[in-house]
Write an enzyme that holds these catalytic residues in place. Structure first.
Site, PDB file in Angstrom:
ATOM      1  N   ALA A  67       0.871  -1.174   0.000  1.00 43.08           N
ATOM      2  CA  ALA A  67       0.000   0.000   0.000  1.00 43.08           C
ATOM      3  C   ALA A  67       0.909   1.225   0.000  1.00 43.08           C
ATOM      4  O   ALA A  67       2.081   1.136   0.394  1.00 43.08           O
ATOM      5  CB  ALA A  67      -0.881  -0.016   1.234  1.00 43.08           C
ATOM      6  N   GLY A 112       0.618  -4.985   0.863  1.00 40.66           N
ATOM      7  CA  GLY A 112      -0.596  -5.077   0.045  1.00 40.66           C
ATOM      8  C   GLY A 112      -0.351  -5.764  -1.291  1.00 40.66           C
ATOM      9  O   GLY A 112      -1.283  -6.326  -1.871  1.00 40.66           O
ATOM     10  N   GLU A 115      -0.525  -9.327  -0.480  1.00 38.74           N
ATOM     11  CA  GLU A 115      -1.943  -9.629  -0.241  1.00 38.74           C
ATOM     12  C   GLU A 115      -2.729  -9.708  -1.550  1.00 38.74           C
ATOM     13  O   GLU A 115      -3.651 -10.518  -1.681  1.00 38.74           O
ATOM     14  CB  GLU A 115      -2.559  -8.562   0.673  1.00 38.74           C
ATOM     15  CG  GLU A 115      -1.962  -8.590   2.079  1.00 38.74           C
ATOM     16  CD  GLU A 115      -2.535  -7.491   2.951  1.00 38.74           C
ATOM     17  OE1 GLU A 115      -2.102  -6.335   2.803  1.00 38.74           O
ATOM     18  OE2 GLU A 115      -3.433  -7.777   3.746  1.00 38.74           O
ATOM     19  N   GLU A 135       4.488  -5.202   7.330  1.00 40.33           N
ATOM     20  CA  GLU A 135       3.677  -4.152   7.969  1.00 40.33           C
ATOM     21  C   GLU A 135       4.095  -3.857   9.406  1.00 40.33           C
ATOM     22  O   GLU A 135       4.049  -2.711   9.846  1.00 40.33           O
ATOM     23  CB  GLU A 135       2.184  -4.530   7.939  1.00 40.33           C
ATOM     24  CG  GLU A 135       1.509  -4.291   6.605  1.00 40.33           C
ATOM     25  CD  GLU A 135       1.641  -5.447   5.634  1.00 40.33           C
ATOM     26  OE1 GLU A 135       2.472  -6.352   5.881  1.00 40.33           O
ATOM     27  OE2 GLU A 135       0.929  -5.443   4.611  1.00 40.33           O
TER      28      GLU A 135
END
Ligand code: COA
Length: 274
Positions: A67, A112, A115, A135
């Site tokens: 992200a 992300g 993910e 993270e």
């Protein structure tokens, strides 16, 4: 396809290739990119001329490096819930797509990005791919479904090792633990000729795997995805009931008649998706 700022879509032989296109930020997912991914998946799943999707990142270095940390750094708790829910919704849409979605991981698949690869049905990695959920280094946890999907794919022990240490693993280790289905080696130069790029070799392998899938009955492929995905989220008895109902539903399709007739007549099936 509608114009997207941070994605490109290429269509060839019933395969849509969706590339995250922010190479100067290693294809990090800002909010707009996540929204565009959702819109693009809506468009692709609604198009009868497309059978499957390959998701990748533009360039050779990165699939998606997570992200967008610059954007995340400004969030408060309410935004945090919204950011997570948006990513969860779009990644769930990918996971539940009845058209097969394959991640072609060309470099960093972090946070992300890892993910996103986990939400795809299959993952093929280039030799230079690296996976990680770093993270906790930033004081957060994976928020796009990674805490749930990674343990389901590689087991809780290995998933927690990745999540708690924040360390990256290379493609061969990702293959060893079952995080990727296949690793595509970097092509060697042939005598007198240049080697194709690692990205070209990866995309060729991804297209080949998708082509193999698309030769099969499309309704059956979609329902196999549904059984495997929803089945893992249910009790064994509920999952078995879902399986038998969908198995029965397939007996109502022309594709089942065609697939079985083709076998008995020793010819290739011509599926119509009906
Ligand atoms: N969010 C926002 N920007 C990112 C990013 C992310 N997740 N990952 C990389 N970038 C940006 C960098 O800030 C840099 O931008 P700049 O040129 O404007 O400074 C650019 O992409 C290139 O990255 P850089 O760090 O210089 O490349 P590198 O080869 O030295 O390192 C990584 C590559 C992937 C190891 C490193 O970028 C990294 O650790 N990224 C963050 C990974 C992460 O924690 N992801 C989870 C987020 S929840």
């Amino acid at each position: 396809m509608a114009d997207h700022t941070n994605l490109t879509l290429d269509v060839q032989d019933r395969i849509a290739t969706l590339s995250v296109n922010r190479p100067d930020k290693l294809n990090a997912l800002n909010e707009q990119t996540v929204r565009e991914l959702g819109q693009a998946m809506d468009e692709i799943t609604g198009r009868d001329d497309l059978g499957g999707v390959i998701i990748t990142g533009v360039g050779e270095k990165s699939f998606v490096a997570g992200a967008d940390i610059a954007e995340l750094s400004r969030m408060g708790p309410v935004d945090g819930v919204d950011v997570s829910r948006l990513g969860q919704r779009v990644f769930r849409q990918i996971e539940l797509s009845r058209k097969p979605v394959l991640a072609a991981v060309n470099g960093f698949a972090l946070g992300g990005g890892c993910e996103l690869a986990l939400a795809c049905h299959l993952r093929i990695a280039g030799e230079n791919a690296q996976f990680g959920l770093p993270e906790v280094k930033l004081g957060i946890i994976p928020g796009y479904g990674g805490t749930l999907r990674l343990p389901r794919i590689v087991g809780k022990g290995r998933a927690l090792e990745l999540m708690l240490t924040a360390q990256f693993i290379k493609a061969d280790e990702a293959y060893r633990i079952g995080l990727v289905n296949k690793v595509v080696p970097k092509p060697q130069a042939t005598e007198g000729g240049e080697a194709p790029s690692a990205k070209d070799a990866l995309m060729a392998a991804a297209r080949q795997m998708m082509g193999t899938i698309l030769a099969n009955g499309p309704i059956a492929v979609g329902l196999a995805i549904e059984c495997a995905t929803r089945g893992m989220e249910m009790s064994m008895d509920d999952g078995l009931a879902l399986e038998s109902n969908l198995f029965g539903l397939l007996a109502a399709t022309q594709d089942m008649r065609e697939g079985m007739a083709a076998f008995l007549e020793k010819r290739t099936a011509a599926f119509t998706g009906r």
